[in-house]
Design an enzyme around this catalytic site. Sequence first.
Site, short mmCIF file in Angstrom:
data_model
loop_
_atom_site.label_atom_id
_atom_site.label_comp_id
_atom_site.label_asym_id
_atom_site.label_seq_id
_atom_site.Cartn_x
_atom_site.Cartn_y
_atom_site.Cartn_z
N ARG A 42 1.01 -1.29 0.20
CA ARG A 42 0.12 0.12 0.48
C ARG A 42 1.02 1.61 -0.32
O ARG A 42 0.48 1.80 0.57
CB ARG A 42 -1.06 0.10 1.20
CG ARG A 42 -1.54 -1.48 1.15
CD ARG A 42 -3.48 -1.00 1.98
NE ARG A 42 -3.67 -2.09 2.48
CZ ARG A 42 -4.31 -3.04 2.41
NH1 ARG A 42 -3.29 -3.26 4.15
NH2 ARG A 42 -4.55 -4.01 2.87
N LYS B 90 1.66 11.18 -10.93
CA LYS B 90 0.74 10.65 -11.87
C LYS B 90 1.53 9.22 -11.97
O LYS B 90 2.99 9.25 -12.18
CB LYS B 90 0.19 11.44 -13.19
CG LYS B 90 -0.60 11.94 -12.87
CD LYS B 90 -1.76 12.71 -14.08
CE LYS B 90 -2.31 13.46 -13.90
NZ LYS B 90 -2.54 13.99 -15.58
N GLU C 50 7.35 19.96 -24.07
CA GLU C 50 5.80 20.01 -23.13
C GLU C 50 6.88 21.59 -22.94
O GLU C 50 6.27 21.58 -22.08
CB GLU C 50 6.29 18.87 -22.57
CG GLU C 50 5.74 17.66 -22.33
CD GLU C 50 4.23 17.33 -21.81
OE1 GLU C 50 4.01 18.73 -21.20
OE2 GLU C 50 3.48 16.52 -22.09
N LYS D 160 5.36 23.27 -12.53
CA LYS D 160 4.14 21.90 -12.78
C LYS D 160 4.05 22.45 -11.23
O LYS D 160 2.93 22.21 -10.50
CB LYS D 160 4.64 21.04 -13.28
CG LYS D 160 4.52 19.90 -12.95
CD LYS D 160 4.11 18.79 -13.49
CE LYS D 160 3.20 17.72 -13.20
NZ LYS D 160 3.12 16.09 -14.01
N GLU E 43 -6.52 16.22 -9.92
CA GLU E 43 -6.80 16.48 -11.38
C GLU E 43 -8.28 17.33 -11.39
O GLU E 43 -9.23 16.32 -12.47
CB GLU E 43 -6.72 16.24 -12.42
CG GLU E 43 -6.07 16.71 -13.64
CD GLU E 43 -5.94 16.19 -15.28
OE1 GLU E 43 -4.94 15.58 -14.81
OE2 GLU E 43 -6.38 15.71 -15.90
N ARG F 1 -5.21 21.84 -12.54
CA ARG F 1 -4.37 20.96 -12.93
C ARG F 1 -4.55 19.77 -14.64
O ARG F 1 -4.13 19.40 -15.30
CB ARG F 1 -4.57 19.32 -11.88
CG ARG F 1 -3.04 18.21 -12.30
CD ARG F 1 -2.98 17.87 -11.78
NE ARG F 1 -1.11 16.33 -12.49
CZ ARG F 1 -0.74 15.37 -11.66
NH1 ARG F 1 -1.09 15.45 -10.34
NH2 ARG F 1 0.07 15.47 -12.24
N ASN G 285 -3.25 19.60 -19.55
CA ASN G 285 -3.34 19.20 -20.38
C ASN G 285 -3.49 19.66 -21.48
O ASN G 285 -3.92 19.84 -23.21
CB ASN G 285 -4.93 18.30 -20.35
CG ASN G 285 -4.94 17.16 -19.26
OD1 ASN G 285 -3.69 16.91 -19.11
ND2 ASN G 285 -6.04 17.08 -18.65
N HIS H 171 -3.07 18.55 -25.53
CA HIS H 171 -3.29 16.82 -25.32
C HIS H 171 -4.38 16.20 -25.80
O HIS H 171 -3.99 15.16 -26.01
CB HIS H 171 -3.34 16.91 -23.83
CG HIS H 171 -1.55 16.76 -23.20
ND1 HIS H 171 -1.07 18.06 -23.24
CD2 HIS H 171 -0.64 15.78 -22.64
CE1 HIS H 171 0.23 17.81 -22.42
NE2 HIS H 171 0.27 16.58 -22.61
N HIS I 131 -3.11 13.51 -27.51
CA HIS I 131 -3.76 11.65 -27.12
C HIS I 131 -4.48 10.82 -28.58
O HIS I 131 -3.87 9.90 -29.16
CB HIS I 131 -4.44 11.30 -26.23
CG HIS I 131 -3.58 11.82 -25.05
ND1 HIS I 131 -4.75 12.59 -24.08
CD2 HIS I 131 -2.28 11.71 -24.67
CE1 HIS I 131 -2.97 12.27 -23.07
NE2 HIS I 131 -2.50 12.42 -23.44
N HIS J 10 5.37 11.81 -27.50
CA HIS J 10 4.46 12.30 -26.71
C HIS J 10 4.36 13.92 -27.13
O HIS J 10 3.62 14.56 -27.43
CB HIS J 10 5.03 11.66 -25.29
CG HIS J 10 3.87 13.30 -24.82
ND1 HIS J 10 1.74 12.90 -25.07
CD2 HIS J 10 3.72 13.44 -23.89
CE1 HIS J 10 1.15 13.43 -24.29
NE2 HIS J 10 2.40 14.31 -23.36
N1 GLY Z 1 1.54 15.54 -17.40
C1 GLY Z 1 -0.30 15.56 -17.43
C2 GLY Z 1 -0.33 16.37 -15.48
O1 GLY Z 1 0.82 15.66 -14.63
O2 GLY Z 1 -0.99 16.39 -14.72
#
Ligand code: GLY
Length: 359
Positions: free
Chosen positions: A117, A139, A181, A230, A240, A244, A248, A251, A255, A268
């Site tokens: 966990r 993430k 990015e 960030k 998010e 957050r 995107n 994106h 995607h 990417h």
């Molecule tokens: N790559 C986008 C984020 O970390 O929210």
Amino acid sequence: MSQLEVNITGKSKNYPIFILNNSLSELKNLIFNRIENHNYIIVFSEKVYKLYSKILDFPKDKIFILKDGENQKNIKNYQKIMNFVLSKKLNRQDFIISIGGGVVGDLTGFVASTYMRGINLIQVPTTLLSFVDSSVGGKTAINTKYGKNLVGSFYQPESVFININFLKTLDEKQYKSGLGEILKYAFIEKNCSDFENLNLIAYLNENFEKILKRDILILLELVEYCIKLKKYVVENDEKESDLRRILNFGHTYAHAIETFTKYKKYTHGHAVVCGIYFIFDFAYKTKLIDKEYFYLAKDLLEKFSYEKSCHININKLINLIKSDKKGSDEGIYLVIPESYANCAIKKYSFDEIKNIIGE
Ligand code: GLY
């Protein structure tokens, strides 16, 4: 060396991000000082292992080597790494260390978040894209046949070590992917800060030649600044639910074309640049932005000379967007330029998108 502290609300401890320009031979000691006398394992990108195993000099029996490529971020490798960790009998005070790009970081992070966990995780990103994006913010994910990153968790690392010297051997395609990015941050800079801005659009315009030549001092400044942006976003919205989503930017389209081309044609970051072109066209057509800003953005993107052959039929695009996890049947939220270095998040129905794009 500089150090940034990430402070996520509700978490008992801040975590540090170290931004380094020293010899890579010092990384082992820095990490050992951090983990003290605890046990650890390391998941290495194969490419990075081949290039740096001698200089980094970690004991072989602690290392799991992961092949490179987005398709490696799968449940089978999750299981293999998990078995490796289990075989080493790590306890919750021990550490899992990831050394590599976003694929290794996301997969290892997911293992760390689920082993007992949650066990300490150290991220050592080695690509420009993972410096400024995936290593920061917690993430973690694996891909499934139903889509990218559909299984994962939010799990903040114990620390992040970024050594700018890894960029010296990064191949050009991956380097340009990271720049994609960074370009993204330029157009959302005001959304991502309450501190004095560098003015990334102007900075990138002024320094693009040095950046393309990988000038280390400029890169240090740039990487640190993007991480600051960030950090602001994840500190204010870790999971998010709101702010957050701004990350995107570019994106949705990215995607779609990555899925359409089965992750083979575009890196990417390159796909994100295509997405930025797309969304600027969209914003201009809807009169959200004026001609001046539209051309300013296009001129900046041109300076970094990405191939622009990423057209996709509107019906295919809509279908791909619908299957993206961020879409719904009624429509989708798009992060869309509204003013200089500033975006809005607006919902559009698929019919509206079709009408605006035309065809
Ligand atoms: N790559 C986008 C984020 O970390 O929210």
